[in-house]
Design a protein around this motif. Structure first.
Motif, short mmCIF file in Angstrom:
data_model
loop_
_atom_site.label_atom_id
_atom_site.label_comp_id
_atom_site.label_asym_id
_atom_site.label_seq_id
_atom_site.Cartn_x
_atom_site.Cartn_y
_atom_site.Cartn_z
N GLY A 166 0.77 -1.23 0.00
CA GLY A 166 0.00 0.00 0.00
C GLY A 166 0.80 1.29 0.00
O GLY A 166 0.28 2.33 -0.36
N ASP A 167 2.04 1.23 0.41
CA ASP A 167 2.86 2.45 0.46
C ASP A 167 4.24 2.03 1.00
O ASP A 167 4.46 0.87 1.30
N GLU A 168 5.13 3.00 1.12
CA GLU A 168 6.45 2.80 1.73
C GLU A 168 7.27 1.74 1.00
O GLU A 168 7.82 0.82 1.61
N ALA A 169 7.39 1.90 -0.31
CA ALA A 169 8.16 0.95 -1.12
C ALA A 169 9.58 0.78 -0.58
O ALA A 169 10.10 -0.34 -0.55
N GLY A 170 10.20 1.85 -0.17
CA GLY A 170 11.57 1.78 0.36
C GLY A 170 11.66 0.87 1.58
O GLY A 170 12.61 0.09 1.72
N ARG A 171 10.70 0.99 2.46
CA ARG A 171 10.68 0.14 3.66
C ARG A 171 10.47 -1.33 3.30
O ARG A 171 11.11 -2.22 3.87
N HIS A 173 -3.86 -0.19 -1.09
CA HIS A 173 -3.30 -1.51 -1.34
C HIS A 173 -2.36 -1.51 -2.55
O HIS A 173 -1.72 -2.53 -2.81
N ILE A 174 -2.26 -0.38 -3.27
CA ILE A 174 -1.51 -0.38 -4.54
C ILE A 174 -0.45 0.71 -4.69
O ILE A 174 0.31 0.69 -5.65
N THR A 175 -0.37 1.64 -3.77
CA THR A 175 0.47 2.83 -3.97
C THR A 175 1.93 2.50 -4.25
O THR A 175 2.58 3.19 -5.03
N ALA A 176 2.47 1.46 -3.66
CA ALA A 176 3.89 1.12 -3.86
C ALA A 176 4.13 0.14 -5.00
O ALA A 176 5.27 -0.21 -5.29
N VAL A 177 3.07 -0.29 -5.68
CA VAL A 177 3.22 -1.33 -6.71
C VAL A 177 4.20 -0.95 -7.81
O VAL A 177 5.12 -1.72 -8.12
#
Length: 97
Positions: free
Chosen positions: A31-36, A60-64
């Protein structure tokens, strides 16, 4: 099997990383925080086979896209989600979330 849960994003969405003894894994609902999420993948030396989406809402998709580009993996969602995933007005990505 190992299940890691990360609470991510502005509404506290559960993102799951399911891995096996061979270090293959799938990411569910990033959902978010791709770096994490990437930091966890790297720290555990995991190979991501796919990203799985339970549905297409923004949380549910922001970091996809960032994860898909960084990892080169496929993304899977139910066919009923296609319209929502492709329309920011429906998935709320177009509202600054």
């Amino acid at each position: 099997m190992k299940l890691k849960s990360l609470v991510v994003g502005p509404v506290g969405t559960n993102c799951y990383i399911l891995s096996n003894d061979s270090r293959d894994c799938v990411i569910v609902d990033p959902g978010d925080e791709a770096g994490r999420i990437l930091d966890y993948i790297k720290s555990e030396n995991l190979h991501v086979s796919a990203i799985l989406l339970t549905h297409g809402h923004f949380d549910h998709i922001t970091a996809v896209n960032e994860l898909r580009e960084a990892l080169g993996c496929l993304v899977y969602a139910g066919s009923d989600e296609e319209k929502m995933l492709n329309d920011p007005a429906l998935n709320s990505c177009g509202f600054g979330m």
